[in-house]
Write a protein that holds these residues in place. Structure first.
Motif, short mmCIF file in Angstrom:
data_model
loop_
_atom_site.label_atom_id
_atom_site.label_comp_id
_atom_site.label_asym_id
_atom_site.label_seq_id
_atom_site.Cartn_x
_atom_site.Cartn_y
_atom_site.Cartn_z
N GLY A 295 0.84 -1.18 0.00
CA GLY A 295 0.00 0.00 0.00
C GLY A 295 0.88 1.24 0.00
N LEU A 296 0.50 2.25 -0.74
CA LEU A 296 1.28 3.48 -0.84
C LEU A 296 0.47 4.62 -0.24
CD1 LEU A 296 3.80 4.98 -1.90
CD2 LEU A 296 2.58 5.29 -4.07
N THR A 316 10.36 4.97 -5.29
CA THR A 316 10.45 3.63 -4.71
C THR A 316 9.34 2.75 -5.25
OG1 THR A 316 11.46 4.49 -2.68
CG2 THR A 316 10.41 2.32 -2.56
N ALA A 317 8.12 3.29 -5.31
CA ALA A 317 6.99 2.53 -5.85
C ALA A 317 7.26 2.12 -7.30
CB ALA A 317 5.72 3.36 -5.76
N VAL A 327 1.91 -2.31 -6.31
CA VAL A 327 1.84 -1.14 -5.43
C VAL A 327 0.53 -0.43 -5.72
CG1 VAL A 327 2.91 0.99 -4.66
CG2 VAL A 327 4.35 -0.89 -5.48
N VAL A 328 -0.33 -0.31 -4.70
CA VAL A 328 -1.62 0.36 -4.89
C VAL A 328 -1.75 1.49 -3.88
CG1 VAL A 328 -2.71 -1.72 -5.78
CG2 VAL A 328 -2.84 -1.23 -3.33
N LEU A 422 3.92 1.52 2.51
CA LEU A 422 4.98 2.51 2.36
C LEU A 422 4.40 3.89 2.67
CD1 LEU A 422 6.34 1.37 -1.14
CD2 LEU A 422 6.97 0.47 1.11
N CYS A 423 5.10 4.65 3.49
CA CYS A 423 4.59 5.97 3.86
C CYS A 423 5.75 6.86 4.31
CB CYS A 423 3.55 5.85 4.97
SG CYS A 423 4.17 5.21 6.54
#
Length: 531
Positions: A295-296, A316-317, A327-328, A422-423
């Motif tokens: 998850g982004l 990165t995504a 990657v969503v 990812l955050c």
């Protein structure tokens, strides 16, 4: 004794602990230079010492355990570099080289005599954050063979993302004297950033205090699930607050180093029944070779991250997608500002009475500027009924997030649960001195108790052309977003490293580490899916 006399006494004692031959001559350090560049320019380290201290913890241990290096020669190199690092950035509160030398000598003699190692950290020099006393985790490190040679600085109240105090002064950033080292494990972050220690195994975190110092100094870090962490002997201004628990974890230079220390912290092998956590355990998980799903989360909708933070996540995504992973986009299942208000209400259930009393008793009033969160969140003492209601709300947030993770935005993806999210670590790459930065990108995971890893974004350099400030952005109506946006100019942050945060599921710290090893392989080694 008044406060000024106490400050003078303790700082004089600290200065006297550094040997004369390691003192930096006046005028040797350019106050505008990057501290990381000043380390070698002052001329105190020789080439061999400089080379040795540039190695990762796992590399150093391999050479000690094979007999290529002795504990004593490794310790001497890091003692010297730590002394230099402190004089440039003010990162230590105590320095005790003679005590450390006795331990190193004993380890070498025992190894020479028996050929056996004390433990997996045999001979590794480390420093310990100033909040630790005779803590369980300190014993775990000592039992593993680590050599403790110093204590590292932390901020007033221990609840700030910049390290500064009336007693010890301000820490400076690894890459720029215009920024702070992060907090509350700021001394750990800059000491490791300047390679005055190969790692900081025992940074601590209740709202970002492991992750912010790692991010602002361009390092790796792990905040484990707090329920798995032994906490006996940790000092706190609110020791009875158990709604959001402190976690302890490493700051280091590689994923391999994080895994080494995480194994010790989560298993605490010489204290199997410590009492403040379940018995230790470790599941060996291989780096996954399967397609992963991420998850982004680019923004939490409260404070807009600065352009290089967004660019780092997007790049990165793109690399992960090129390597064959999914990657969503992910959005939080609740309002992040409401979650932030909930978090601070639970931190300060007594209205910060203990912290305020400690400050008043020590003569440290007023609270330093960066600790304005006490005012911003209007903390107040809670009744029992109010606390029960907030604890219920916290659990509802946990349930909502677990469901969102499991659903994994199935309309946009494969329907599989996420392997990680990812955050940002922070809305900015480093925090200017005395700036009340927003904690929400780290404190959210303390509220939910999800483990998270910080890692550098490879090859990303903050660029005025790529990371310019969009002039049409309209800040949101909250106490942080406008100040965060107005302070940003790409030139100000030029040269600072950019990091990202990878979040995993509670109690599945080993799986998170394995996933992060896979991410690390992609973003730092450009692993592309074979056609």
């Amino acid at each position: 004794m008044d406060l000024s006399s106490i400050i003078a006494e303790v700082q004089e004692r600290r200065a006297a602990s550094i040997p004369y031959e390691w003192k930096i001559a006046e005028g040797k350090v350019d106050p505008e230079a990057k501290p990381i560049d000043s380390i070698k320019r002052v001329g105190i380290l020789n080439n061999k010492e400089a080379e040795l201290t540039e190695k990762k913890a796992t590399e150093i241990l391999k050479e000690i355990h094979s007999g290529e290096l002795t504990s004593q020669e490794v310790l001497e190199a890091f003692l010297k570099r730590a002394a230099v690092a402190h004089q440039i950035t003010n990162c230590l509160t105590e320095f005790f080289p003679e005590e450390a030398r006795l331990v190193a000598k004993s380890l070498d003699e025992e190894f020479q005599k028996t050929g056996k190692l004390v433990g997996p950290l045999h001979g590794l020099p480390i420093a310990i954050k100033d909040m630790y006393t005779d803590a369980s985790l300190v014993k775990v490190m000592k039992d593993a063979g680590a050599i403790i040679f110093a204590k590292t600085a932390m901020p007033q109240t221990g609840m700030a993302l910049e390290t500064n105090s009336n007693l010890w002064g301000r820490n400076l950033n690894t890459h720029s004297t215009n920024f702070g080292s992060g907090g509350s494990s700021g001394g750990d972050g800059v000491l490791v950033g300047l390679r005055g220690a190969p790692a900081a195994p025992l940074a601590s975190d209740i709202g970002g205090s492991i992750r912010a110092p790692a991010a602002f100094n361009g390092l790796y870090a792990l905040r484990p699930t707090s329920e798995r962490i032994p906490r006996k002997g940790l000092r706190s201004t609110v020791p009875g607050q158990i709604s959001i628990k402190t976690s302890c974890g490493p700051i280091a230079h590689s994923m391999q180093d994080l895994k080494l220390f995480a194994n010790l912290i989560l298993t605490h092998p010489t204290l199997p029944f410590e009492g403040s956590c379940p018995p230790g355990s470790w599941r060996e998980v291989d780096t996954p070779s399967r397609k992963l799903k991420f998850g982004l989360l680019l923004t939490d909708g409260v404070v807009q991250p600065h352009p290089p933070i967004i660019r780092g996540l997007k790049e990165t995504a793109e690399k992960l997608t090129a390597a064959g992973h999914d990657v969503v986009e992910f959005k939080l299942p609740f309002d992040a500002w409401e979650a932030s208000l909930l978090t601070f209400a639970l931190y300060w259930q007594t209205g910060a009475a203990e912290a305020k009393a400690n400050i008043a008793e020590s003569g440290e009033s007023p609270i330093l500027p960066y600790a304005k969160n006490l005012e911003i969140y209007d903390t107040k003492a809670l009744s029992t009924q109010e606390l029960y209601a907030l604890n219920t709300k916290q659990m509802n947030h946990k349930w909502a997030f677990a469901e969102a993770w499991q659903d994994a935005n199935s309309e946009n993806g494969s329907g599989r649960p996420f392997d990680a999210i990812l955050c940002p670590v922070s809305p900015m790459a480093a925090v200017p001195h005395d700036f009340p930065v927003y904690w929400g990108y780290t404190s959210l995971w303390n509220l939910l108790d999800y483990p998270s890893v910080v890692m550098p974004v490879a090859d990303l350099v903050i660029d005025p052309l790529k990371d310019g400030k969009p002039r049409d952005y309209v800040p949101k109506d909250n106490p942080f977003d406008k100040d965060n946006w107005e302070i940003y100019e790409s030139e100000r942050w030029q040269g600072q490293p950019v990091t990202l945060q990878v979040v995993g599921r509670p109690y599945m710290d080993e799986e998170l580490i394995a996933v992060c090893e896979a991410i690390d392989n992609v973003i730092h080694r450009n692993v592309i899916k074979e056609e």
